[in-house]
Design a protein around this motif. Structure first.
Motif, PDB file in Angstrom:
ATOM      1  N   THR A   1       9.018  -5.573   8.285  1.00  0.00           N
ATOM      2  CA  THR A   1       8.087  -6.205   7.336  1.00  0.00           C
ATOM      3  C   THR A   1       6.950  -6.911   8.075  1.00  0.00           C
ATOM      4  O   THR A   1       6.510  -7.980   7.684  1.00  0.00           O
ATOM      5  CB  THR A   1       8.827  -7.211   6.427  1.00  0.00           C
ATOM      6  OG1 THR A   1      10.178  -6.800   6.311  1.00  0.00           O
ATOM      7  CG2 THR A   1       8.248  -7.230   5.032  1.00  0.00           C
ATOM      8  N   CYS A   2       6.491  -6.283   9.158  1.00  0.00           N
ATOM      9  CA  CYS A   2       5.499  -6.943  10.012  1.00  0.00           C
ATOM     10  C   CYS A   2       4.103  -6.916   9.401  1.00  0.00           C
ATOM     11  O   CYS A   2       3.247  -7.717   9.763  1.00  0.00           O
ATOM     12  CB  CYS A   2       5.471  -6.290  11.382  1.00  0.00           C
ATOM     13  SG  CYS A   2       4.767  -4.630  11.404  1.00  0.00           S
ATOM     14  N   GLY A   3       3.836  -5.947   8.497  1.00  0.00           N
ATOM     15  CA  GLY A   3       2.546  -5.907   7.816  1.00  0.00           C
ATOM     16  C   GLY A   3       1.473  -5.086   8.510  1.00  0.00           C
ATOM     17  O   GLY A   3       0.368  -4.941   7.976  1.00  0.00           O
TER      18      GLY A   3
ATOM     19  N   MET B   1       4.546  -8.841   0.813  1.00  0.00           N
ATOM     20  CA  MET B   1       5.481  -7.806   1.263  1.00  0.00           C
ATOM     21  C   MET B   1       6.885  -8.082   0.746  1.00  0.00           C
ATOM     22  O   MET B   1       7.620  -7.164   0.392  1.00  0.00           O
ATOM     23  CB  MET B   1       5.496  -7.743   2.781  1.00  0.00           C
ATOM     24  CG  MET B   1       4.167  -7.321   3.367  1.00  0.00           C
ATOM     25  SD  MET B   1       4.328  -6.793   5.058  1.00  0.00           S
ATOM     26  CE  MET B   1       5.143  -5.229   4.867  1.00  0.00           C
TER      27      MET B   1
ATOM     28  N   CYS C   1       1.256  -1.885   8.880  1.00  0.00           N
ATOM     29  CA  CYS C   1       0.866  -0.696   8.118  1.00  0.00           C
ATOM     30  C   CYS C   1      -0.048  -1.065   6.942  1.00  0.00           C
ATOM     31  O   CYS C   1      -0.917  -0.288   6.552  1.00  0.00           O
ATOM     32  CB  CYS C   1       2.090   0.080   7.636  1.00  0.00           C
ATOM     33  SG  CYS C   1       3.296  -0.891   6.731  1.00  0.00           S
TER      34      CYS C   1
ATOM     35  N   CYS D   1       2.478   2.076  12.868  1.00  0.00           N
ATOM     36  CA  CYS D   1       3.776   1.393  12.785  1.00  0.00           C
ATOM     37  C   CYS D   1       4.400   1.247  14.175  1.00  0.00           C
ATOM     38  O   CYS D   1       4.644   2.227  14.858  1.00  0.00           O
ATOM     39  CB  CYS D   1       4.735   2.149  11.866  1.00  0.00           C
ATOM     40  SG  CYS D   1       6.390   1.426  11.874  1.00  0.00           S
ATOM     41  N   PRO D   2       4.656  -0.008  14.588  1.00  0.00           N
ATOM     42  CA  PRO D   2       5.218  -0.230  15.935  1.00  0.00           C
ATOM     43  C   PRO D   2       6.630   0.320  16.058  1.00  0.00           C
ATOM     44  O   PRO D   2       7.110   0.547  17.165  1.00  0.00           O
ATOM     45  CB  PRO D   2       5.207  -1.753  16.069  1.00  0.00           C
ATOM     46  CG  PRO D   2       5.180  -2.269  14.677  1.00  0.00           C
ATOM     47  CD  PRO D   2       4.429  -1.264  13.872  1.00  0.00           C
ATOM     48  N   LYS D   3       7.309   0.524  14.953  1.00  0.00           N
ATOM     49  CA  LYS D   3       8.685   1.010  14.982  1.00  0.00           C
ATOM     50  C   LYS D   3       8.747   2.528  14.855  1.00  0.00           C
ATOM     51  O   LYS D   3       9.820   3.112  14.764  1.00  0.00           O
ATOM     52  CB  LYS D   3       9.480   0.353  13.849  1.00  0.00           C
ATOM     53  CG  LYS D   3       9.662  -1.135  14.045  1.00  0.00           C
ATOM     54  CD  LYS D   3      10.735  -1.382  15.081  1.00  0.00           C
ATOM     55  CE  LYS D   3      10.400  -2.562  15.965  1.00  0.00           C
ATOM     56  NZ  LYS D   3      11.387  -2.739  17.033  1.00  0.00           N
TER      57      LYS D   3
ATOM     58  N   ILE E   1       8.159   4.405  12.381  1.00  0.00           N
ATOM     59  CA  ILE E   1       8.773   4.841  11.122  1.00  0.00           C
ATOM     60  C   ILE E   1       7.931   5.962  10.502  1.00  0.00           C
ATOM     61  O   ILE E   1       6.708   5.823  10.410  1.00  0.00           O
ATOM     62  CB  ILE E   1       8.922   3.644  10.156  1.00  0.00           C
ATOM     63  CG1 ILE E   1       9.893   2.637  10.782  1.00  0.00           C
ATOM     64  CG2 ILE E   1       9.405   4.091   8.773  1.00  0.00           C
ATOM     65  CD1 ILE E   1      10.018   1.344  10.030  1.00  0.00           C
TER      66      ILE E   1
ATOM     67  N   CYS F   1      12.364  -1.124   9.832  1.00  0.00           N
ATOM     68  CA  CYS F   1      11.174  -1.852   9.362  1.00  0.00           C
ATOM     69  C   CYS F   1      11.416  -3.358   9.435  1.00  0.00           C
ATOM     70  O   CYS F   1      12.445  -3.860   9.006  1.00  0.00           O
ATOM     71  CB  CYS F   1      10.836  -1.461   7.925  1.00  0.00           C
ATOM     72  SG  CYS F   1       9.472  -2.436   7.267  1.00  0.00           S
TER      73      CYS F   1
ATOM     74  N   ALA G   1       5.106   0.169   3.496  1.00  0.00           N
ATOM     75  CA  ALA G   1       6.426  -0.302   3.919  1.00  0.00           C
ATOM     76  C   ALA G   1       7.447  -0.246   2.780  1.00  0.00           C
ATOM     77  O   ALA G   1       8.555   0.283   2.952  1.00  0.00           O
ATOM     78  CB  ALA G   1       6.314  -1.722   4.472  1.00  0.00           C
TER      79      ALA G   1
HETATM   80  S1  SF4 Z   1       4.252  -1.180  10.271  1.00  0.00           S
HETATM   81 FE1  SF4 Z   1       6.310  -0.300  10.344  1.00  0.00          FE
HETATM   82  S2  SF4 Z   1       7.654  -2.021  10.815  1.00  0.00           S
HETATM   83 FE2  SF4 Z   1       5.682  -2.907  10.183  1.00  0.00          FE
HETATM   84  S3  SF4 Z   1       5.909  -3.268   7.954  1.00  0.00           S
HETATM   85 FE3  SF4 Z   1       4.996  -1.243   8.179  1.00  0.00          FE
HETATM   86  S4  SF4 Z   1       6.776   0.140   8.160  1.00  0.00           S
HETATM   87 FE4  SF4 Z   1       7.576  -1.904   8.583  1.00  0.00          FE
END
Ligand code: SF4
Ligand code: FES
Lengths: 222, 254
Positions: free
Chosen positions: B161-163, B120, B165, B226-228, B230, B159, B182
């Motif tokens: 960068t949690c991975g 990532m 997605c 996506c937990p955020k 986005i 974001c 991401a």
């Molecule tokens: S799931 Fe959301 S927060 Fe996590 S890496 Fe993907 S875009 Fe970023």
């Protein structure tokens, strides 16, 4: 894949709609003429098409080469995808999985269907004039009819959902609302085109297409 | 005394573990004493304190990564009951039991639940997800960003960068080189910035090569995972539009 896959993928997406999607709709309408106007109308449609100028090149560049590229590259794409509807049981993920499954079904079906029709014409085993009767003899067999039924639905799904994905991949439908509306429209297209194809399948089963082939049969006997 | 101890409520965990990157995964079961408001991290801490399995035998403590403990760093992502998410915000009270925990295997497993999200960060470098302002003299203030734009761009900047997605995406796997959702969304973020925009073409071109944006197959699992929150699929479609336009512009100016 050699070259830049950005361009191959874009070409794959474009060919699916132009010319293949257009040809697909044209095919649905030609077949539908068998339901709407019976044998005569169907023959007219078939002749109308085959009287087009430069038909060899049209078939080559509008059908054969695009199908070859779209099909072979599509198989490769399907191979590079995981199917994870078990873990992510969402509508769009199902559409994603079905797009790949129906793509493979359609690819196999198209090869077989072309063998059964166009190639038989080329080999001289049937003619464009007898195409209706030829189809009649195929779809009156329950096994073939079931295969056609399933394959036609798969192909129409692949086309309609592919249209939806085309609009996203070319950046035409961007926001969630636009994508929702376009998915409703594409589902509408799925229903309409399916009905066109299925009605024509039933029409080919009708006696009208049988009588002539029986006549040909007796003529040959005589 | 003894009665209250045996009557204590426990939580059952089935954890997928792995000793080294190249060894086979295996599962172990744990019964953790229940405490109100506990989350998956506090349960893992309990195992760390007392690494005893359900069958009473001792084992090595389960290894995991975490940092912020408030769902902003992205370090603690793992697969909890089948879904990739952050362990620190996964409340035990809201999870079905037994709770199954596994590493996000889209990424190389380092040990147990620890994964390597290097790809990532490489992806962010590849698309130049930054604003170049370094120079030999003070460039002065940059152009202002419109408030309306700032509002949606701020959402993209969340974001971590949690991975998650990438784990949810069916096209991120070892048969494909797809960069994942991401980084594409970050291109949209940095191309929206009035200064970042000056290098927009470089980021678009990075996505127009093998393993770039063309790898997206529109399953849209990312946006649902996506937990955020986005809007990843909106970002992808917007960048589809920008790369398409960029492609035609380049062809016309050849
Ligand atoms: S799931 Fe959301 S927060 Fe996590 S890496 Fe993907 S875009 Fe970023
Ligand atoms: S520890 Fe930072 S997101 Fe969970």
């Amino acid at each position: 894949m050699s070259g830049n896959s950005y361009y191959s993928r874009k070409l794959h997406s474009l060919l699916g709609v132009i010319p293949l999607g257009l040809f697909f709709i044209e095919h649905a309408l030609t077949n539908y003429s068998a339901f709407e106007g019976g044998k005569e109308k169907f023959l007219d449609s078939v002749h109308g098409l085959h009287d087009l100028p430069l038909i060899f090149f049209l078939e080559m560049f509008i059908i054969w080469l695009p199908i070859l590229f779209h099909g072979v590259y599509g198989l490769y794409l399907a191979f590079t995808s995981n199917l994870n509807v078990g873990r992510f049981n969402y509508g769009r993920n199902w559409a994603f999985a079905l797009q790949r499954i129906t793509g493979v079904i359609t690819f196999i079906f198209v090869i077989w269907h072309v063998w059964q029709t166009r190639i038989q014409v080329a080999l001289g085993n049937t003619t464009y004039d007898e195409l209706g009767e030829h189809m009649h003899s195929i779809v009156t067999q329950p096994g073939y009819f079931t295969l056609y039924f399933i394959a036609v639905l798969a192909a129409v799904f692949h086309f309609s959902n592919g249209l939806w994905a085309f609009l996203v991949s070319w950046g035409i439908t961007i926001g969630p609302r636009a994508q929702r509306v376009s998915s409703r429209i594409c589902m509408g297209i799925f229903v309409i085109v399916s009905v066109l194809f299925l009605l024509s399948l039933f029409a080919f089963r009708g006696d009208e297409f049988a009588s002539a082939s029986a006549a040909i049969g007796t003529l040959q006997l005589g | 005394m003894a009665d209250t101890a045996t009557a204590q409520r426990t939580v059952k965990f089935i954890i997928t573990r792995q000793e080294r990157p190249d060894t086979a995964p295996y599962t172990e079961e744990f019964d953790i004493p229940y405490r109100p408001n506990m989350n998956v991290i506090s349960a893992l801490m309990e195992i760390q304190r007392n690494p005893v399995k359900s069958d009473g035998t001792r084992t090595t403590p389960v290894v995991w990564e975490s940092n912020c403990l408030e769902e902003v760093c992205g370090a603690c992502s793992m697969v909890i009951n089948g879904k990739p998410r952050q362990a620190c915000s996964a409340l035990i009270d809201k999870l079905e039991q037994p709770i199954r925990i596994a590493p996000m295997t889209t990424f190389p497993v380092v040990r147990d639940l620890v994964i390597n999200r290097e790809r990532m960060f490489q992806a962010l470098k590849r698309v130049k997800a930054w604003i170049p302002i370094d120079g030999t003299y003070d460039l002065g203030p940059g152009p202002r960003m419109a408030e309306t734009k700032r509002q949606w761009a701020y959402e993209l900047s969340k974001c971590m960068t949690c991975g998650v997605c990438l784990e949810a995406c069916p096209n991120v796997n070892d048969r494909s080189s797809f960069i994942g959702p991401a980084a594409i969304s970050q291109v949209r973020l940095f191309n929206a910035h009035p200064t970042g925009e000056m290098n927009a073409h470089e980021r678009l071109e990075a996505l127009m090569t093998d393993g770039g944006i063309e790898g997206c197959g529109n399953s849209q699992n990312c946006v649902r995972s996506c937990p955020k929150g986005i809007p990843l699929t909106t970002s992808i479609a917007a960048i589809n539009k920008d790369t398409t336009k960029h492609m035609f512009k380049k062809w016309l100016s050849l």
